[in-house]
Design a protein around this motif. Sequence first.
Motif, short mmCIF file in Angstrom:
data_model
loop_
_atom_site.label_atom_id
_atom_site.label_comp_id
_atom_site.label_asym_id
_atom_site.label_seq_id
_atom_site.Cartn_x
_atom_site.Cartn_y
_atom_site.Cartn_z
N ALA A 115 27.16 -25.56 -14.39
CA ALA A 115 27.14 -24.26 -14.17
C ALA A 115 26.07 -23.59 -14.87
O ALA A 115 25.40 -21.95 -14.47
CB ALA A 115 28.23 -23.53 -15.33
N LEU A 116 25.80 -23.42 -15.84
CA LEU A 116 24.27 -22.84 -16.56
C LEU A 116 23.11 -23.24 -15.59
O LEU A 116 22.54 -22.49 -15.57
CB LEU A 116 24.49 -23.53 -18.08
CG LEU A 116 22.92 -22.74 -18.91
CD1 LEU A 116 23.35 -20.97 -19.15
CD2 LEU A 116 22.68 -23.07 -20.10
N ALA A 117 22.89 -24.16 -15.33
CA ALA A 117 21.95 -24.47 -13.84
C ALA A 117 21.66 -23.20 -12.56
O ALA A 117 21.46 -22.49 -11.96
CB ALA A 117 21.23 -25.08 -13.80
N ALA A 118 23.48 -23.40 -12.62
CA ALA A 118 23.78 -23.01 -11.40
C ALA A 118 23.24 -21.07 -11.00
O ALA A 118 23.37 -20.05 -10.73
CB ALA A 118 25.07 -22.85 -10.51
N SER A 119 23.85 -20.68 -12.79
CA SER A 119 23.87 -19.57 -12.93
C SER A 119 22.48 -18.86 -13.02
O SER A 119 22.33 -17.18 -12.59
CB SER A 119 24.59 -18.72 -14.98
OG SER A 119 24.17 -19.67 -14.95
N GLU A 120 21.77 -19.86 -13.34
CA GLU A 120 20.01 -19.18 -13.46
C GLU A 120 19.32 -19.38 -12.03
O GLU A 120 18.12 -19.13 -12.06
CB GLU A 120 19.04 -20.06 -14.38
CG GLU A 120 20.12 -20.00 -15.97
CD GLU A 120 18.90 -20.72 -17.32
OE1 GLU A 120 19.11 -21.67 -16.48
OE2 GLU A 120 19.76 -21.06 -18.23
N ALA A 121 20.57 -20.22 -11.40
CA ALA A 121 18.87 -19.81 -10.12
C ALA A 121 18.99 -18.87 -9.59
O ALA A 121 17.80 -19.03 -8.68
CB ALA A 121 20.23 -21.10 -8.93
N GLY A 122 19.54 -17.83 -9.19
CA GLY A 122 18.78 -16.64 -9.20
C GLY A 122 17.64 -15.91 -9.44
O GLY A 122 16.71 -16.07 -8.63
N GLN A 166 12.47 -23.01 -14.08
CA GLN A 166 13.78 -23.84 -14.93
C GLN A 166 13.27 -24.19 -15.39
O GLN A 166 13.33 -25.87 -16.20
CB GLN A 166 14.31 -24.30 -13.14
CG GLN A 166 15.71 -24.66 -13.81
CD GLN A 166 16.54 -25.64 -12.59
OE1 GLN A 166 15.64 -25.57 -11.17
NE2 GLN A 166 17.77 -25.64 -12.51
N PHE A 167 13.83 -24.15 -16.86
CA PHE A 167 14.38 -25.10 -17.66
C PHE A 167 15.08 -26.43 -17.35
O PHE A 167 16.42 -26.20 -16.73
CB PHE A 167 15.07 -24.19 -18.94
CG PHE A 167 15.00 -25.14 -20.14
CD1 PHE A 167 14.66 -25.31 -21.41
CD2 PHE A 167 16.77 -25.71 -20.39
CE1 PHE A 167 14.32 -26.09 -22.18
CE2 PHE A 167 16.95 -26.18 -21.41
CZ PHE A 167 16.04 -26.62 -22.41
N ARG A 168 14.18 -27.51 -17.76
CA ARG A 168 14.87 -28.88 -17.92
C ARG A 168 14.99 -29.65 -19.13
O ARG A 168 14.17 -29.67 -20.07
CB ARG A 168 14.88 -29.33 -16.86
CG ARG A 168 14.93 -29.01 -15.14
CD ARG A 168 14.79 -29.92 -14.73
NE ARG A 168 14.69 -29.38 -13.04
CZ ARG A 168 14.23 -28.89 -12.81
NH1 ARG A 168 12.88 -28.47 -13.18
NH2 ARG A 168 13.96 -28.81 -11.13
N SER A 169 15.92 -30.35 -19.54
CA SER A 169 15.90 -31.22 -20.76
C SER A 169 15.00 -31.90 -20.33
O SER A 169 14.02 -32.55 -19.13
CB SER A 169 17.44 -31.15 -21.26
OG SER A 169 17.64 -32.57 -19.81
N ASP A 170 14.74 -33.20 -21.71
CA ASP A 170 13.59 -33.98 -21.70
C ASP A 170 13.88 -35.26 -20.82
O ASP A 170 13.55 -35.61 -20.36
CB ASP A 170 13.32 -34.77 -23.33
CG ASP A 170 12.24 -33.75 -23.67
OD1 ASP A 170 11.44 -32.42 -22.95
OD2 ASP A 170 12.15 -33.57 -25.00
#
Length: 352
Positions: free
Chosen positions: A220-227, A274-278
């Motif tokens: 959900a957090l990744a979807a909110s940052e898609a824009g 886009q922020f992604r974890s290791d």
Amino acid sequence: MAVEITFQHASNAIVEYVPGRRRARSAGLITWRDWGTEFATLFTPKMVYRWQRPAREGGAWTGRTAGLSRGEPSHIPNPLGVVPLVELQNRSRLHGPPRSELATVLPLQDAVNTLWAHLMTASDGLALPARAVLGMDRPVREILDDTGEVVGEEDLPLDKFRSDRLLWLEKEGASIAEFSAADLDNYLRVIDKAVEHIAAQTRTPATYLTGALINVSADALAASEAGLVAKVTERQRHFGSALREIMRLEAMANGETGRAESLSLGGVIWRDPQFRSDSQYSDALVKLKAIGVPDEALWERIPGVTPEVIDRWKAMRDDQATAILGGNMAGLFGPKPEPDQDQPEDPPAEAA
């Protein structure tokens, strides 16, 4: 001579283009103020004109003298042959000037500021319950003359009663009424809606503006940052050509014509917005490796890995391959131990 790259505010710099050509710069102008003097520098492909004038008095511009070495002229030939001022356009359009990111949300921000001012004003007088005394006259004090006779009366100030928190009711039927505090949540609800509209129009996650983050999953957090990620990717395309031109000018100023020609045809490599974890990066790289993507291409996708680090990794990989082919397996894990000089050598085997 070291080449210096600086950034100028848009209100102090302007670039003029050749009519009909959106990328060919015909002139560039920067202005600034230092104490009581205004300075201006005009760049053309052939000349660099430098002027100054008193900031308070104004008047005509004259050739610059402050800050220049003795004997150096105010106007000098342009050694680069091009305008060394590059414009970083935000949301460039085919017709009209570039549009600011804030232009569409400034009215909403003004509304939020107005509502917040009303909220602060209302909280001064309406945020707490108010009490009133009913059925009593105002407290008065007798006025006496020199002989002690009562000649009149005057109202007592209520500040004394308020500070002492003391009040008594003597008149029959007197009572105290209370007015409840005003509900200020209406202001907050309207402000929250305005903030949501600002987030939607600017494609900014609402959590960035409100700070509210409760029980939100990673998806959900990744979807909110898609824009926001899509907007950053779009800006990278706009800024890439300008940054490439800046680096080309830097190479020309250093006299590296070959690198300048390469940069004119190159591209800008941006970090993943886009922020992604290791663990997410590792999983993606393993899947790309499974379909045959070379190691060098995978290393470039790791955040924070520079070309220098990639070159060092290549050299380490080549050293490992050389050690394996040469039979030096111990070289893979460090230097080989030196033979012990005190330990006697094994006796030679007897011939059968």
